[in-house]
Design a protein around this motif. Structure first.
Motif, PDB file in Angstrom:
ATOM      1  N   GLN A 405       0.820  -1.202   0.000  1.00 14.18           N
ATOM      2  CA  GLN A 405       0.000   0.000   0.000  1.00 14.18           C
ATOM      3  C   GLN A 405       0.863   1.265   0.000  1.00 14.18           C
ATOM      4  O   GLN A 405       0.539   2.246  -0.685  1.00 14.18           O
ATOM      5  N   ILE A 406       1.962   1.241   0.746  1.00 13.18           N
ATOM      6  CA  ILE A 406       2.868   2.398   0.773  1.00 13.18           C
ATOM      7  C   ILE A 406       3.444   2.655  -0.616  1.00 13.18           C
ATOM      8  O   ILE A 406       3.518   3.798  -1.084  1.00 13.18           O
ATOM      9  N   LEU A 407       3.841   1.589  -1.310  1.00 12.35           N
ATOM     10  CA  LEU A 407       4.385   1.759  -2.657  1.00 12.35           C
ATOM     11  C   LEU A 407       3.334   2.312  -3.620  1.00 12.35           C
ATOM     12  O   LEU A 407       3.618   3.205  -4.433  1.00 12.35           O
ATOM     13  N   ALA A 408       2.101   1.795  -3.522  1.00 14.26           N
ATOM     14  CA  ALA A 408       1.044   2.266  -4.419  1.00 14.26           C
ATOM     15  C   ALA A 408       0.695   3.732  -4.149  1.00 14.26           C
ATOM     16  O   ALA A 408       0.521   4.531  -5.086  1.00 14.26           O
ATOM     17  N   ILE A 409       0.606   4.103  -2.862  1.00 18.83           N
ATOM     18  CA  ILE A 409       0.285   5.494  -2.523  1.00 18.83           C
ATOM     19  C   ILE A 409       1.418   6.420  -2.939  1.00 18.83           C
ATOM     20  O   ILE A 409       1.185   7.544  -3.429  1.00 18.83           O
ATOM     21  N   ALA A 410       2.664   5.968  -2.765  1.00 18.86           N
ATOM     22  CA  ALA A 410       3.803   6.794  -3.169  1.00 18.86           C
ATOM     23  C   ALA A 410       3.807   7.026  -4.683  1.00 18.86           C
ATOM     24  O   ALA A 410       4.103   8.132  -5.151  1.00 18.86           O
ATOM     25  N   ASP A 411       3.488   5.987  -5.452  1.00 13.58           N
ATOM     26  CA  ASP A 411       3.412   6.155  -6.911  1.00 13.58           C
ATOM     27  C   ASP A 411       2.296   7.124  -7.299  1.00 13.58           C
ATOM     28  O   ASP A 411       2.469   7.974  -8.191  1.00 13.58           O
ATOM     29  N   ALA A 412       1.152   7.000  -6.624  1.00 14.26           N
ATOM     30  CA  ALA A 412       0.047   7.915  -6.910  1.00 14.26           C
ATOM     31  C   ALA A 412       0.399   9.346  -6.530  1.00 14.26           C
ATOM     32  O   ALA A 412       0.059  10.307  -7.245  1.00 14.26           O
ATOM     33  N   ASP A 413       1.108   9.522  -5.407  1.00 11.22           N
ATOM     34  CA  ASP A 413       1.526  10.859  -4.994  1.00 11.22           C
ATOM     35  C   ASP A 413       2.529  11.449  -5.980  1.00 11.22           C
ATOM     36  O   ASP A 413       2.475  12.646  -6.296  1.00 11.22           O
ATOM     37  N   LEU A 414       3.438  10.619  -6.496  1.00  8.92           N
ATOM     38  CA  LEU A 414       4.409  11.103  -7.473  1.00  8.92           C
ATOM     39  C   LEU A 414       3.721  11.537  -8.759  1.00  8.92           C
ATOM     40  O   LEU A 414       4.054  12.584  -9.344  1.00  8.92           O
ATOM     41  N   GLN A 415       2.734  10.764  -9.206  1.00 11.33           N
ATOM     42  CA  GLN A 415       1.995  11.130 -10.405  1.00 11.33           C
ATOM     43  C   GLN A 415       1.198  12.417 -10.194  1.00 11.33           C
ATOM     44  O   GLN A 415       1.122  13.279 -11.085  1.00 11.33           O
ATOM     45  N   THR A 416       0.622  12.565  -9.009  1.00  9.57           N
ATOM     46  CA  THR A 416      -0.125  13.786  -8.701  1.00  9.57           C
ATOM     47  C   THR A 416       0.796  14.992  -8.646  1.00  9.57           C
ATOM     48  O   THR A 416       0.430  16.092  -9.091  1.00  9.57           O
ATOM     49  N   THR A 417       2.001  14.808  -8.125  1.00  8.83           N
ATOM     50  CA  THR A 417       2.964  15.901  -8.075  1.00  8.83           C
ATOM     51  C   THR A 417       3.347  16.368  -9.476  1.00  8.83           C
ATOM     52  O   THR A 417       3.448  17.573  -9.750  1.00  8.83           O
ATOM     53  N   LYS A 418       3.543  15.416 -10.393  1.00 13.37           N
ATOM     54  CA  LYS A 418       3.841  15.794 -11.782  1.00 13.37           C
ATOM     55  C   LYS A 418       2.664  16.520 -12.428  1.00 13.37           C
ATOM     56  O   LYS A 418       2.856  17.516 -13.140  1.00 13.37           O
ATOM     57  N   SER A 419       1.460  16.032 -12.174  1.00 12.28           N
ATOM     58  CA  SER A 419       0.280  16.718 -12.711  1.00 12.28           C
ATOM     59  C   SER A 419       0.125  18.113 -12.108  1.00 12.28           C
ATOM     60  O   SER A 419      -0.296  19.058 -12.789  1.00 12.28           O
ATOM     61  N   LEU A 420       0.491  18.250 -10.838  1.00 10.43           N
ATOM     62  CA  LEU A 420       0.395  19.546 -10.176  1.00 10.43           C
ATOM     63  C   LEU A 420       1.404  20.536 -10.757  1.00 10.43           C
ATOM     64  O   LEU A 420       1.118  21.735 -10.894  1.00 10.43           O
ATOM     65  N   GLU A 421       2.592  20.058 -11.130  1.00  7.77           N
ATOM     66  CA  GLU A 421       3.574  20.932 -11.775  1.00  7.77           C
ATOM     67  C   GLU A 421       3.062  21.428 -13.123  1.00  7.77           C
ATOM     68  O   GLU A 421       3.255  22.598 -13.481  1.00  7.77           O
ATOM     69  N   THR A 422       2.408  20.537 -13.870  1.00 11.98           N
ATOM     70  CA  THR A 422       1.799  20.966 -15.143  1.00 11.98           C
ATOM     71  C   THR A 422       0.684  21.974 -14.906  1.00 11.98           C
ATOM     72  O   THR A 422       0.544  22.958 -15.654  1.00 11.98           O
ATOM     73  N   ALA A 423      -0.119  21.731 -13.858  1.00  7.48           N
ATOM     74  CA  ALA A 423      -1.190  22.682 -13.528  1.00  7.48           C
ATOM     75  C   ALA A 423      -0.627  24.017 -13.059  1.00  7.48           C
ATOM     76  O   ALA A 423      -1.225  25.073 -13.330  1.00  7.48           O
TER      77      ALA A 423
END
Length: 542
Positions: A405-423
């Motif tokens: 679960q930690i790995l999955a949440i970390a991957d989702a957080d990393l993807q959200t961070t990249k999307s946030l940089e684009t936003a």
């Protein structure tokens, strides 16, 4: 006082405020507006206040005086010599005049005028682009040549040139060091800039900075900028009739030939399409510019709201340069009739705010799972250290599941961070477009007022900041609404809330809309604490 928090705050009206927790303990007026303030201990004396103004002058101030521990000696009974007292008084007055006359606190810098940093104009793209190692895509590239020269008075051992490109621009070499720069032949440095097209371009200028140490061993810097050609980010495309976002500009001059205005794109003129030009961004968006046949209007349209900014900015630059070259009695006036596309801008704000909320949720979940993972680890270690073996009771399975679960949440957080940089980039470009339209919508705004508005509604968006863009902009806009743009004394007495992440963006959007409405009605943007212009208030109230 122990157990209290003491703060020294400088205001934009030249006031030094000393706060003890939430109580104002001291207030003093300065003769300048500080951009930096600090507290210095000099020898045995504490509490010296050091301030720096925008011109680089350093001031050291002191609040109050120390008590004098020296006792007064009894006066002698001898006769007073008035001639000696007059000479002493004259000398003391001379000392006072020398101490109170204005002096230059900082030496005048003259060597920067002897240091020239010149960027040669870029005429076109390189014939061969750059290919990345991990991909076969060839990116368009331009070569930038920078000339550095010093006068006969200065000889520099080392000059470091640095470019600061922003995504989607990259440099193959961001820094170049030149040695033995003097009055001889001009030193030249070259940079290769390439465009990946991963984001919408917001500006065609790249900052250029030269760092060096002068003959007095003092660090100096000279700033310049690199202007990239328009064909570096766009290419000719087929015009599109319909688009999701359309902006109309009005002028007082007859429409110009757009194919001639954008001649560097080499657009092919079709039958009846001389008043239309379309360009495709490197990121894929298509922007079309249309000139009206029977009126003095232009329309810029695209399916991407962010792509309109750089094209509109280039259009305004080219058309103003075109009519300045032609000349004439009447000067070109470009205006935006409105309305301001606030809904499109608010959609960008809402999209970015949703990503911020999602990122915070992921990080809270990650903190909880990490705490659970450490708790299960401690229990397993306790079982393994026990001399009497006991069943694990599926704690090993729980540990493995928590880890996944930690790995999955970390991957989702990393993807959200990249999307946030684009936003962040999309909101920055959208804010620049909004400020550009407001300047054309309200011709009464001068450069100083536009600068204040840009400081409040800042296009600098960075999700890594401790204070989010939404709360900082809301506080700045609220301050303008309750000071220079306030209609009643009730609005001036409004309480500013703390800077914390809001629950939604409704309040922010309401304040931005109200700010633009009052500016359009004739409100003046100043840094005065309170608006004392009754005429402005009457215009706002009408």
């Amino acid at each position: 006082v122990e157990g209290t928090v003491n703060m020294v705050v400088a205001s934009h009206v030249g006031t030094c405020l000393v706060w003890q927790d939430t109580t104002l303990a001291w207030s003093s007026s300065l003769h300048h507006v500080p951009v930096f303030i600090g507290v210095l201990q000099h020898g045995q004396q504490k509490g010296r206040i050091v301030t720096l103004d925008e011109d680089g002058k350093l001031y050291v101030s002191y609040l109050g005086t120390d008590p004098s521990l020296q006792t007064q000696s009894p006066p002698d009974n001898r006769e007073i010599n008035y001639e000696e007292k007059d000479e002493e008084m004259a000398s003391l007055q001379q000392v006072i005049r020398e101490c109170t006359r204005p002096i230059e606190h900082a030496p005048k810098i003259t060597e920067q005028s002897d240091f020239s940093l010149f960027v040669e104009p870029i005429t076109g793209l390189d014939l061969v682009g750059i290919k990345q190692e991990d991909t076969e895509i060839e990116y368009p590239t331009v070569t930038v040549k920078v000339n550095v020269r010093c006068s006969s008075k200065i000889s520099l051992d080392k000059v470091t040139l640095t470019v600061v490109p922003q995504i989607p621009f990259y440099a193959t070499q961001r820094s170049v060091t030149l040695t033995n720069v003097g009055s001889g032949p001009t030193s030249m440095a070259t940079f290769s800039i390439y465009n990946t097209g991963e984001r919408t371009v917001s500006d065609l200028t790249i900052p250029l900075v030269a760092h060096y140490t002068n003959n007095h061993n003092s660090p100096r810097s000279v700033h310049n900028s690199i202007l990239l050609p328009l064909q570096f980010i766009v290419s000719a495309a087929t015009p599109e009739k319909g688009a999701a976002h359309k902006l109309t500009l009005e002028t007082n001059k007859a429409p110009v030939n757009l194919l001639e205005l954008f001649s560097e794109l080499n657009c092919e003129a079709e039958a009846g399409q001389a008043s239309c030009v379309a360009m495709k961004m490197c990121s894929g968006e298509i922007v079309t510019i249309l000139a009206a046949k029977n009126s003095q209007k232009y329309r810029i349209q695209s399916d991407s709201f962010s792509s309109l900014h750089v094209v509109m900015k280039q259009f305004l630059t080219k058309i103003r340069r075109y009519f300045d070259k032609i000349g004439g009695v009447q000067k070109l006036v470009v205006s935006f009739p409105g309305p301001i596309p606030l809904q499109e801008y608010f959609d960008i704000i809402d999209m970015r705010f949703e990503l911020r909320v999602r990122q915070r949720s992921y990080r809270e979940m990650l903190s909880q799972r990490a705490q659970q993972f450490r708790a299960v680890q401690r229990r397993l270690l306790t079982r393994f250290k026990d001399k009497t073996p006991t069943p694990l009771q599926n704690m090993d399975t729980l540990l493995e599941g928590t880890y996944q679960q930690i790995l999955a949440i970390a991957d989702a957080d990393l993807q959200t961070t990249k999307s946030l940089e684009t936003a962040d980039h999309a909101l920055s470009v959208g804010t620049k477009l909004l400020l550009l339209l407001v300047g054309l919508w309200c011709p009464g705004l001068d450069d100083k007022q536009v600068g204040i508005l840009e400081s409040a509604l800042t296009p600098n968006v960075n999700s890594a900041d401790d204070v989010g863009w939404e709360e900082s902009v809301d506080a700045s806009v609220t301050m303008l609404l309750r000071t220079c743009l306030a209609k009643t004394s009730k609005e001036q007495a409004a309480i500013v809330t703390q800077l914390k992440m809001p629950g939604d963006t409704n309040k922010l959007k309401k304040h931005i809309a109200l700010l633009l409405e009052r500016i359009n009605k004739g409100g003046s943007i100043t840094l005065n604490t309170f608006s004392e212009n009754n005429n402005t208030r009457e215009m706002l109230a009408s």
